[in-house]
Design an enzyme around this catalytic site. Sequence first.
Site, mmCIF file in Angstrom:
data_model
loop_
_atom_site.group_PDB
_atom_site.id
_atom_site.type_symbol
_atom_site.label_atom_id
_atom_site.label_comp_id
_atom_site.label_asym_id
_atom_site.label_seq_id
_atom_site.Cartn_x
_atom_site.Cartn_y
_atom_site.Cartn_z
ATOM 1 N N LYS A 1 -3.448 -9.626 -1.583
ATOM 2 C CA LYS A 1 -2.708 -9.493 -2.841
ATOM 3 C C LYS A 1 -1.403 -10.271 -2.825
ATOM 4 O O LYS A 1 -0.925 -10.715 -3.876
ATOM 5 C CB LYS A 1 -2.472 -8.021 -3.178
ATOM 6 C CG LYS A 1 -1.551 -7.254 -2.253
ATOM 7 C CD LYS A 1 -0.141 -7.132 -2.795
ATOM 8 C CE LYS A 1 0.751 -6.269 -1.949
ATOM 9 N NZ LYS A 1 0.687 -6.402 -0.503
ATOM 10 N N LYS B 1 2.271 -12.050 4.070
ATOM 11 C CA LYS B 1 3.491 -11.931 3.271
ATOM 12 C C LYS B 1 4.395 -13.145 3.498
ATOM 13 O O LYS B 1 4.969 -13.697 2.550
ATOM 14 C CB LYS B 1 4.215 -10.634 3.616
ATOM 15 C CG LYS B 1 3.424 -9.377 3.285
ATOM 16 C CD LYS B 1 4.124 -8.139 3.753
ATOM 17 C CE LYS B 1 3.391 -6.853 3.487
ATOM 18 N NZ LYS B 1 1.996 -6.901 3.153
ATOM 19 N N GLY C 1 0.802 -1.217 0.000
ATOM 20 C CA GLY C 1 0.000 0.000 0.000
ATOM 21 C C GLY C 1 0.833 1.265 0.000
ATOM 22 O O GLY C 1 0.422 2.290 -0.555
ATOM 23 N N ASN C 2 2.041 1.200 0.590
ATOM 24 C CA ASN C 2 2.890 2.395 0.647
ATOM 25 C C ASN C 2 3.389 2.808 -0.734
ATOM 26 O O ASN C 2 3.819 3.936 -0.941
ATOM 27 C CB ASN C 2 4.078 2.155 1.579
ATOM 28 C CG ASN C 2 5.033 1.095 1.059
ATOM 29 O OD1 ASN C 2 4.614 -0.007 0.711
ATOM 30 N ND2 ASN C 2 6.308 1.400 1.045
ATOM 31 N N LYS D 1 -9.211 -9.012 6.987
ATOM 32 C CA LYS D 1 -8.417 -8.189 6.067
ATOM 33 C C LYS D 1 -8.732 -6.711 6.252
ATOM 34 O O LYS D 1 -9.845 -6.256 5.992
ATOM 35 C CB LYS D 1 -8.725 -8.600 4.625
ATOM 36 C CG LYS D 1 -7.916 -7.832 3.588
ATOM 37 C CD LYS D 1 -6.439 -8.143 3.687
ATOM 38 C CE LYS D 1 -5.646 -7.417 2.606
ATOM 39 N NZ LYS D 1 -4.206 -7.611 2.793
#
Length: 360
Positions: A254, A316, A52-53, A168
């Site tokens: 994602k 992740k 997101g960053n 989420k």
Amino acid sequence: MPDADGAPPADPLEERPEFHPDEVPSFDLDVEAPAFWGTPREKPLTVIALGGNAISPRDSTGSYEAQAAAVEATAEQVVDVMKAGYKVVLTHGNGPQVGALLLQQEQGEPPAQPLAVCGAMSQGQIGYMLAQRMQVQLERRWKHVPVACLLTQTIVAADDPAFDHPTKPIGPFMSEARAEALRAAGATVERVRDHGERPFRRVVPSPEPLGIVEEVPVKRLIDQRDLVICGGGGGVPVTRSAGHIQGVEAVVDKDLLAAQLGHLLNADYLLILTDVDGVYRDYGTADAARLGEVTAAELRALQADGQFPEGSMGPKVAAACRFVEGPSRRKRTAVVASLDEAQAALAGEAGTRVVAGADP
């Protein structure tokens, strides 16, 4: 089509075997990849999962101008990776964007659109910015490469247990007062960080990705040496059987989809870019230590110990392990690193590298 007795075909979703979240899921609708898929690979194929960053940094205003500036910087980093000799497929998160769209939908006068539609809208929004800035940066700093952004639908199981346990985070961080207001309206809101004036976020179900509807078009574009942007925000989650596609109210992680894409594309690398410089043991404590190279088994043991929160580093780590595990003709490597160290991390000079480990 009906069978010989005139009965409708069985729904594959109703016959799905027992769900095992630790296994790498797959989905087969008997659709063959094009005959030309498999052109000799000149460069290692790298699936890059942008955090997101890369689009909306933490505590950003979320304005178009702020997001466009972040995407410009991201495009520069991706071009550096491509110039270093890697063939790239891009995917990205959409949590802040899809959450903001949901808030706008709920507060506006026109009929609110469902979460699946908002996910598709965010793919178009972010894909537009990424594709445009990638083309500009490629032509300014290297060479012309065709860029294609493909709206992607991700296949999930209708009976995935995640639908009963939303985890989420999506949308902007919010204050406790705003969180209580959303809870009163029926949304699930959780505290996702321990500091700051806005520690809360809305959370939604996050089912397992089983595949993508657009697998063949993605492979065709890659085979033509295009830069492909796909699976944005984990893709729009849908249930799928012959003659049936239906969007569902959820967000697919994602990073887990990126691992699945890596398997579908037989990629060499999965590069997960985030706002920290790697995977840490005892993160947030005085004993915090970044992991350098680690096997999937070692990482899974740390995850079982509760080292990686489900709402942040957990997916992740799971994605990295899934990517390197399983049979492959290639030596797969997953890398978790910060955006500004992308190229160095692929070269083994930064980040955390996850490898399969020795065969038993």
